[in-house]
Design a protein around this motif. Structure first.
Motif, PDB file in Angstrom:
ATOM      1  N   TRP A  92    -100.544 -42.291  31.719  1.00  0.00           N
ATOM      2  CA  TRP A  92    -101.988 -42.254  31.920  1.00  0.00           C
ATOM      3  C   TRP A  92    -102.269 -43.092  33.159  1.00  0.00           C
ATOM      4  O   TRP A  92    -101.984 -44.287  33.160  1.00  0.00           O
ATOM      5  N   PRO A  95    -106.981 -44.818  33.298  1.00  0.00           N
ATOM      6  CA  PRO A  95    -107.993 -44.231  32.417  1.00  0.00           C
ATOM      7  C   PRO A  95    -109.291 -45.039  32.481  1.00  0.00           C
ATOM      8  O   PRO A  95    -109.248 -46.241  32.747  1.00  0.00           O
ATOM      9  N   ILE A 117    -101.203 -46.968  33.491  1.00  0.00           N
ATOM     10  CA  ILE A 117    -101.386 -47.765  34.707  1.00  0.00           C
ATOM     11  C   ILE A 117    -102.778 -48.368  34.637  1.00  0.00           C
ATOM     12  O   ILE A 117    -103.766 -47.649  34.482  1.00  0.00           O
ATOM     13  N   ALA A 118    -102.825 -49.688  34.716  1.00  0.00           N
ATOM     14  CA  ALA A 118    -104.087 -50.400  34.535  1.00  0.00           C
ATOM     15  C   ALA A 118    -105.118 -49.910  35.547  1.00  0.00           C
ATOM     16  O   ALA A 118    -104.778 -49.573  36.677  1.00  0.00           O
ATOM     17  N   ALA A 121    -105.902 -50.277  39.820  1.00  0.00           N
ATOM     18  CA  ALA A 121    -105.149 -49.784  40.983  1.00  0.00           C
ATOM     19  C   ALA A 121    -106.057 -49.032  41.955  1.00  0.00           C
ATOM     20  O   ALA A 121    -107.018 -48.383  41.547  1.00  0.00           O
ATOM     21  N   ARG A 124    -105.319 -44.949  46.419  1.00  0.00           N
ATOM     22  CA  ARG A 124    -104.081 -44.628  47.137  1.00  0.00           C
ATOM     23  C   ARG A 124    -102.873 -44.845  46.223  1.00  0.00           C
ATOM     24  O   ARG A 124    -101.995 -44.010  46.124  1.00  0.00           O
ATOM     25  N   ASN A 125    -102.882 -46.018  45.552  1.00  0.00           N
ATOM     26  CA  ASN A 125    -101.767 -46.330  44.666  1.00  0.00           C
ATOM     27  C   ASN A 125    -101.729 -45.398  43.461  1.00  0.00           C
ATOM     28  O   ASN A 125    -100.656 -45.040  42.979  1.00  0.00           O
ATOM     29  N   TRP A 128    -100.287 -42.170  44.590  1.00  0.00           N
ATOM     30  CA  TRP A 128     -98.851 -42.367  44.851  1.00  0.00           C
ATOM     31  C   TRP A 128     -98.087 -42.393  43.531  1.00  0.00           C
ATOM     32  O   TRP A 128     -97.048 -41.750  43.393  1.00  0.00           O
ATOM     33  N   SER A 129     -98.648 -43.119  42.552  1.00  0.00           N
ATOM     34  CA  SER A 129     -97.988 -43.217  41.243  1.00  0.00           C
ATOM     35  C   SER A 129     -97.877 -41.852  40.581  1.00  0.00           C
ATOM     36  O   SER A 129     -96.859 -41.521  39.980  1.00  0.00           O
ATOM     37  N   LYS A 132     -95.116 -39.821  42.166  1.00  0.00           N
ATOM     38  CA  LYS A 132     -93.792 -40.284  41.739  1.00  0.00           C
ATOM     39  C   LYS A 132     -93.542 -39.907  40.282  1.00  0.00           C
ATOM     40  O   LYS A 132     -92.460 -39.454  39.912  1.00  0.00           O
ATOM     41  N   ALA A 133     -94.577 -40.123  39.463  1.00  0.00           N
ATOM     42  CA  ALA A 133     -94.394 -39.942  38.022  1.00  0.00           C
ATOM     43  C   ALA A 133     -94.141 -38.483  37.667  1.00  0.00           C
ATOM     44  O   ALA A 133     -93.453 -38.189  36.703  1.00  0.00           O
ATOM     45  N   TRP A 143    -107.686 -39.644  35.873  1.00  0.00           N
ATOM     46  CA  TRP A 143    -109.139 -39.515  35.910  1.00  0.00           C
ATOM     47  C   TRP A 143    -109.597 -39.861  37.314  1.00  0.00           C
ATOM     48  O   TRP A 143    -109.596 -41.038  37.691  1.00  0.00           O
TER      49      TRP A 143
ATOM     50  N   LEU B 339     -88.591 -44.798  37.525  1.00  0.00           N
ATOM     51  CA  LEU B 339     -90.011 -44.668  37.856  1.00  0.00           C
ATOM     52  C   LEU B 339     -90.716 -46.003  37.647  1.00  0.00           C
ATOM     53  O   LEU B 339     -91.487 -46.449  38.501  1.00  0.00           O
ATOM     54  N   LEU B 343     -92.869 -48.123  40.266  1.00  0.00           N
ATOM     55  CA  LEU B 343     -94.289 -48.414  40.066  1.00  0.00           C
ATOM     56  C   LEU B 343     -94.525 -49.913  40.122  1.00  0.00           C
ATOM     57  O   LEU B 343     -95.485 -50.390  40.713  1.00  0.00           O
ATOM     58  N   LEU B 347     -97.109 -51.441  42.573  1.00  0.00           N
ATOM     59  CA  LEU B 347     -98.407 -51.849  42.022  1.00  0.00           C
ATOM     60  C   LEU B 347     -98.442 -53.320  41.672  1.00  0.00           C
ATOM     61  O   LEU B 347     -99.507 -53.887  41.481  1.00  0.00           O
ATOM     62  N   GLN B 351     -98.894 -54.355  35.804  1.00  0.00           N
ATOM     63  CA  GLN B 351     -99.847 -53.269  36.010  1.00  0.00           C
ATOM     64  C   GLN B 351     -99.479 -52.052  35.170  1.00  0.00           C
ATOM     65  O   GLN B 351    -100.290 -51.167  34.982  1.00  0.00           O
TER      66      GLN B 351
END
Lengths: 222, 466
Positions: A92, A95, A117-118, A121, A124-125, A128-129, A132-133, A143, B339, B343, B347, B351
């Motif tokens: 996620w 969110p 992911i909190a 972020a 851009r990050n 990017w995540s 990658k994910a 979202w 991964l 990350l 990040l 995070q």
């Protein structure tokens, strides 16, 4: 007679082979199984109108949902349940609120396989995540609003090459021509115990823009 | 070894070689090792783990004089025959070692005195060193004479053996050799007798080979100073390939790499890569490094890159297989580990969160997020049926207005089900007394709302049934 019969049979075979082997072949109104098998959404009504009778196995899915609390996440719960029970990871990305563990546990999702992911972020990050994910998680939820078509195209490509599904929740219709599927949720005119109405704004391999009203099973809180 | 008995003598130093023929003859005769033993009784009192660690450190010091080091209980023995000529005799070697070892002992605040001896057998040198040392026996033939005068205490007999030795009137090793072997074995056990045989070189003895802990350190100078990632990364890639070769040769993997980016006339930029799963693939390390560098603001151009690794793990080949696997059921955990590393590198710490359910009646405490790097509890939760819970929960309940006893959000909220009474937490001072309802707005959005049971009896929005 036998000669023409065999020739017709031969043609039929060629056509079937084409239909089987070339998934990109455009088939007009024909929405039955097209090469790739979809993944059941868990809602028979929705499966019935989607190409491949379910979520695409890979690519970008946009869910347009103007307000929070319309059952938009509930649409993905059966898929999350199926994937996590197979030991697949679900990410996620940022969110808008805290995912609530008891509700997910209640729905049968193995929350040990969820990564979040909190929300702090940067965009851009976050993108990017996601990119990658999509290579190692089977399902990535995000979202974000107002992403450009170029960005959406990149996500679609990343999901396609990563053989995974990116689901993007948005408030408005992006009109992006690249995504594999775009659904719109609405509750207009629904009676109290009826689920949301899901309409297909865009779907690969389908020209009809049909909609379906889901039953109460699509509603959390019942 | 024509007639060893005829050559018995208690020489404490080798006779100087007089002629070339003499020297070659002696070299031929004296093939075999010369063991130099250090006996450190002060280590005896230390706990075992510490003693072992100290011995390894001291063994490291001895590496300057010998490549063959054997650590023992409270002693270190090393082979010095091959180094005798180079250093100019056993005393020179001793001088060289004792300084370094005394310094180290002083650093540990241990007594500095220790005894040393040299003999052609490990056990022999140990016995001599235990007896007080200072002696060097160069030839096997002389061992018998050198050892026979040592007190039996050097054999470190246990209490019972000591008592027997005393009762039998045995004071010196020489007394033992006069007794029949069969009788000694029945009285003192074969291990005791073997020790004597080994000391004399009559039985083979195994050296406990000391292996220096591995350590990798490599520097690569860049052709010119650069801030450009396109130049730094290939250089780092070269270092990582060196590391891969180093690891492959030793069958190791590593989970921690320390990069230093060296600048002209200023402190180096340090960069540490931490892996969730030890590995050795240069491509993977490079990808992580790239992620790190992408987030890093370099203060000055880089002139050289240094890579140091001091922590190693055993290499497990299955990682590779998992990586190559198609994303099958449960097979992508290695992929997810990679991964997560990426990350985290991009990040920042803390995070990437996991979530877990907590058994607490108060809704805001029933869900907890934790740092994925630290891990949560294991095993999936079993689904429990119960009153509905929303997928989104607000961190802070949001106060709602109220009209005619009905809560208002964007519009009036119709209550569909409830109340579910939740009362809990009074013992923690954070008590909760609420009636929860599932509410629906006119536009169809479903909300989780509650009304306080005391105080102002206000309405609050607590979650969304998304």
């Amino acid at each position: 007679m036998s000669v023409t019969g065999s020739r017709a049979g031969c043609k039929q075979e060629i056509i079937e082979a084409l239909l089987r082997d070339v998934p990109d072949l455009w088939r007009g109104h024909y929405t039955a199984a097209q090469g790739e098998q979809g993944v059941s959404t868990g809602f028979p009504g929705l499966d019935g109108i989607l190409p491949n009778s379910g979520w695409p196995s890979r690519g970008l899915v946009e869910i347009v949902c103007p307000r929070r609390g319309m059952g938009e996440l509930q649409l993905l719960v059966p898929l999350m349940r199926a994937l996590t029970s197979q030991g697949q990871w679900v990410l996620w990305v940022c969110p808008p609120a805290a995912p609530y563990a008891p509700a997910l546990v209640q729905a049968g999702v193995d929350i040990g396989k969820l990564l979040v992911i909190a929300p702090g972020a940067s965009l851009r990050n976050a993108l990017w995540s996601m990119e990658k994910a999509l290579r190692s998680c089977r399902l990535v939820l995000a979202w974000q609003n107002g992403l450009s078509h170029q960005v959406l195209r990149r996500l679609q490509l990343a999901a396609n090459t990563g053989n995974s599904l990116a689901v993007l929740f948005q408030r408005g219709n992006s009109g992006c021509p690249y995504s594999a599927l775009r659904l719109q949720l609405s509750r207009a005119g629904s009676a109290g115990d009826e689920g949301p109405r899901v309409s297909i704004l865009r779907a690969r391999g389908n020209v009809r823009c049909s909609g379906v009203r889901l039953g109460p099973e699509a509603l959390a809180g019942e | 070894m024509a007639s060893p008995q005829a050559r018995l003598s208690t020489t404490a130093a080798p006779r100087p070689a007089r002629t070339r023929q003499d020297r070659t003859r002696r070299a031929g005769k004296q093939r075999g090792n010369l063991w130099y033993a250090l006996h450190l009784p002060q280590l005896q009192a230390l706990p075992e783990s510490r003693r072992r660690r100290y011995l390894l450190v001291l063994a490291g010091l001895m590496e300057t004089c010998s490549s063959d080091i054997s650590p023992h209980e409270t002693a270190l023995v090393c082979e010095v025959r091959s180094a005798l000529r180079y250093f100019g005799g056993i005393e020179a070697i001793h001088e060289r070692l004792s300084g370094a070892i005394k310094r180290q002992l002083r650093e540990w605040e241990l007594p500095e005195d220790f005894s040393h001896a040299a003999a052609p057998t490990i056990s022999g040198s140990l016995l001599l060193a235990r007896a007080g040392g200072g002696k060097a026996v160069y030839r096997r033939a002389n061992l018998h004479t050198a050892l026979q005068g040592l007190p039996v205490a050097v054999l470190q007999p246990d209490q019972e053996q000591g008592r027997r030795l005393h009762n039998m009137g045995i004071r010196y090793l020489g007394d033992l050799w006069r007794l029949p072997v069969g009788g000694l074995v029945t009285r003192f056990g074969s291990a005791f007798v073997d020790q004597l045989d080994r000391a004399l070189g009559k039985a083979p003895e195994a050296a406990r080979k000391y292996v220096a802990p591995p350590s990798f350190r490599s520097v690569l100078e860049l052709p010119g100073e650069s801030l450009d990632l396109d130049r730094l990364l290939p250089a780092a890639g070269k270092l990582l390939k060196r590391l891969r070769d180093f690891l492959v040769q030793r069958d190791l993997a590593t989970g921690r790499l320390e990069f230093s980016l060296l600048h002209e006339r200023r402190e180096a930029t340090e960069l540490r890569l931490e892996l969730r799963r030890p590995g050795r693939s240069p491509e993977h390390f490079l990808m992580l490094l790239q992620t790190h560098l992408g987030e890093l603001e370099l203060p000055a151009p880089v002139v050289a890159i240094r890579l140091a690794v001091s922590r190693f793990d055993a290499w497990l080949d299955r990682d590779l297989q998992l990586l190559r696997n198609e994303k099958g059921a449960g097979a992508d955990d290695a992929g997810v580990d990679h991964l997560l590393e990426q990350l985290q590198a991009r990040l920042g710490e803390r995070q990437i969160r996991g979530i877990e359910a907590v058994a607490d009646h108060r809704p805001e405490y029933a869900s907890r997020d934790f740092d994925q790097a630290e891990g949560g509890k294991a095993g999936p939760d079993t689904p429990v049926a119960g009153p509905p819970r929303p997928l989104w929960l607000l961190k802070e309940p949001r106060r709602l207005a109220c009209r005619d006893g009905q809560p208002l959000y964007h519009g009036p909220v119709a209550l569909l089900s409830g109340p579910e009474r939740i009362e809990s937490g009074w013992w923690s001072g954070d008590d909760v007394r609420r009636d929860y309802y599932v509410g629906e707005e006119e536009n169809g959005c479903r909300l989780w709302v509650y009304r306080e049971r005391d105080g102002g009896r206000h309405w609050y929005l607590h979650g969304y049934f998304a």
